[in-house]
Design an enzyme around this catalytic site. Structure first.
Site, PDB file in Angstrom:
ATOM      1  N   ALA A 189       8.817  -4.150  12.069  1.00 29.38           N
ATOM      2  CA  ALA A 189       9.226  -4.792  10.816  1.00 29.38           C
ATOM      3  C   ALA A 189      10.734  -5.052  10.788  1.00 29.38           C
ATOM      4  CB  ALA A 189       8.834  -3.895   9.642  1.00 29.38           C
ATOM      5  N   CYS A 202      -2.213  19.365 -22.179  1.00 27.20           N
ATOM      6  CA  CYS A 202      -3.514  20.046 -22.090  1.00 27.20           C
ATOM      7  C   CYS A 202      -3.510  21.237 -21.128  1.00 27.20           C
ATOM      8  CB  CYS A 202      -4.600  19.048 -21.678  1.00 27.20           C
ATOM      9  SG  CYS A 202      -4.536  18.609 -19.931  1.00 27.20           S
ATOM     10  N   CYS A 247      -5.842  15.083 -18.454  1.00 27.36           N
ATOM     11  CA  CYS A 247      -5.849  14.067 -19.524  1.00 27.36           C
ATOM     12  C   CYS A 247      -5.133  12.788 -19.110  1.00 27.36           C
ATOM     13  CB  CYS A 247      -5.228  14.633 -20.801  1.00 27.36           C
ATOM     14  SG  CYS A 247      -3.454  14.939 -20.668  1.00 27.36           S
ATOM     15  N   ASP A 263       6.204   4.708  -1.342  1.00 26.69           N
ATOM     16  CA  ASP A 263       7.654   4.898  -1.451  1.00 26.69           C
ATOM     17  C   ASP A 263       8.261   3.814  -2.341  1.00 26.69           C
ATOM     18  OD1 ASP A 263       8.474   2.540   0.107  1.00 26.69           O
ATOM     19  OD2 ASP A 263       7.824   3.609   1.899  1.00 26.69           O
ATOM     20  N   HIS A 309      -1.783   1.634  -3.986  1.00 27.87           N
ATOM     21  CA  HIS A 309      -2.093   3.056  -3.767  1.00 27.87           C
ATOM     22  C   HIS A 309      -1.170   3.989  -4.549  1.00 27.87           C
ATOM     23  CE1 HIS A 309      -4.251   1.909   0.258  1.00 27.87           C
ATOM     24  NE2 HIS A 309      -5.008   1.699  -0.796  1.00 27.87           N
ATOM     25  N   GLN A 333       0.850  -1.195   0.000  1.00 28.77           N
ATOM     26  CA  GLN A 333       0.000   0.000   0.000  1.00 28.77           C
ATOM     27  C   GLN A 333       0.884   1.243   0.000  1.00 28.77           C
ATOM     28  OE1 GLN A 333      -3.326  -0.558   3.126  1.00 28.77           O
ATOM     29  NE2 GLN A 333      -1.771  -2.046   3.679  1.00 28.77           N
ATOM     30  N   ASN A 334       2.190   1.053   0.148  1.00 32.09           N
ATOM     31  CA  ASN A 334       3.084   2.198   0.317  1.00 32.09           C
ATOM     32  C   ASN A 334       3.371   2.880  -1.015  1.00 32.09           C
ATOM     33  OD1 ASN A 334       3.070   1.448   2.939  1.00 32.09           O
ATOM     34  ND2 ASN A 334       5.120   0.542   2.948  1.00 32.09           N
ATOM     35  N   THR A 339       0.511  -2.652   8.775  1.00 29.99           N
ATOM     36  CA  THR A 339      -0.679  -1.943   8.293  1.00 29.99           C
ATOM     37  C   THR A 339      -1.745  -1.933   9.374  1.00 29.99           C
ATOM     38  OG1 THR A 339      -2.399  -1.806   6.592  1.00 29.99           O
ATOM     39  CG2 THR A 339      -1.607  -4.015   7.110  1.00 29.99           C
ATOM     40  N   SER A 340      -2.479  -0.799   9.430  1.00 32.30           N
ATOM     41  CA  SER A 340      -3.550  -0.695  10.416  1.00 32.30           C
ATOM     42  C   SER A 340      -4.768  -1.506   9.977  1.00 32.30           C
ATOM     43  CB  SER A 340      -3.936   0.772  10.624  1.00 32.30           C
ATOM     44  OG  SER A 340      -4.278   1.351   9.385  1.00 32.30           O
TER      45      SER A 340
END
Ligand code: BJW
Ligand code: ZN
Length: 259
Positions: free
Chosen positions: A239, A158, A131, A105, A120, A102-103, A196-197
């Site tokens: 982690a 654009c 565009c 970075d 994400h 989901q990171n 992750t939450s």
């Protein structure tokens, strides 16, 4: 704890299809604040969940672009931590390993993992808000250390504003990434969820889906989360400490024998 680590290590050693699913806690020990950590400096008075919306960008594009430029600079200064390195080892050692993050970075790649499935988006893939043409990532804008508003560049095609290539609240996730992550979750026999939450959907469905499909779910997090209810094994801790310990327990280095 020892017993849980043994269970997790055995599951990792024996798994035929592993998914590693990561959130912001994965990069916390690299100095990248988690999404729900208090923001610092200028950003202290803002709520991250309110800045990461299309409405915020429409209302104040300079503020939102400045926030992402400040975060991009922070990530460029950051280094992968031993947790990212352990994930790269798992990806290399475990059969059919799929990394889903989901990171936004790039610390997984910089630690040696193949590009992950990104749910994400990325801080390094800006595109046109009009565009959708991919934009070239410019030089970092001049900004005070604590960050500040920066006007977003304009699209060469654009003229609309360039926006960060991330998924904001209320926006659809990239379809191919979500399809691939769902397929991996449905067919894995082990899913390791890290940092992750588990409150942001549809990403939070990924470990739940794996559990419903019969996979072992190992959770690494210093805090309790709603994913406790689907975790087969909880490894409380960070982690950068738990992941290397898990790798060592799964594939112990044989002692050197002297000749
Ligand atoms: C450590 C540690 C260490 C600390 N080691 N661990 C169903 C129910 C309810 C709501 C919804 C629903 N479905 C959709 C919604 C709405 C919404 C949502 O989920 N809202 C909830 C908050 C209620 N979802 C959406 O809007 C999504 N879009 C959508 O559903 O669209 C529908 C649609 C379909 C078709 C057309 C149009 C629309 C989009 C969600 C996008 C999320 N984007 C963000 C921002 C990305 C850009 C940016 O970075 O600025 O993604 S929000 C933010 O949350 C970011 C993260 O990837 C994401 C998840 O956060 P994460 O990674 O879990 O981090 P934290 O900070 O929450 O937690 C950190 C954890 O680490 C903690 O547990 C710590 O304990 C732990 N930790 N240190 C290990 N050292
Ligand atoms: Zn454009």
């Amino acid at each position: 704890m020892r017993q849980s680590m043994d269970v997790a290590a055995q599951a990792l050693r024996e798994a035929q299809a592993v998914v590693v699913f990561t959130g912001a806690g994965m990069s916390a020990e690299s100095g990248v604040p988690t999404f729900r950590d208090a923001l610092t400096g200028l950003w202290e008075r803002f709520d991250a969940t309110e800045l990461a919306t299309p409405e915020a960008f429409a209302r104040d594009p300079d503020l939102v672009w400045g926030w992402y430029e400040w975060r991009r600079a922070m990530v460029m200064r950051a280094r992968p931590n031993p947790g990212h390195v352990a994930v790269a080892t798992i990806a290399a050692q475990a059969p059919g390993c799929v990394l889903v993050t989901q990171n936004v970075d790039d610390l997984h790649e910089r630690a040696g993992s193949r590009p992950p499935i990104r749910l994400h988006g990325s801080l390094f893939a800006p595109r046109c808000s009009g565009c959708a043409t991919a934009a070239v990532m410019g030089e970092l804008a001049d900004q005070p250390a604590e960050g500040g508003p920066v006007p977003p560049p304009r699209c060469e095609n654009c003229g609309a504003r360039i926006r960060p290539g991330v998924v904001w609240f209320g926006e659809a996730l990239p379809e191919a990434s979500l399809v691939d992550a769902v397929a991996a979750a449905r067919t894995c026999d082990l899913l390791i969820t890290v940092g992750t939450s588990g409150v942001v959907y549809p990403a939070a469905e990924i470990p739940r889906l794996a559990a419903r499909s019969g996979a072992t779910v190992v959770q690494i997090n210093p805090q309790r989360t709603p994913l406790d209810e689907v975790a087969t094994v909880n490894l409380p801790g960070t982690a950068a400490s738990v992941l290397p310990a898990l790798v060592d327990a799964a594939w112990p280095v044989p002692p050197r024998t002297s000749v």
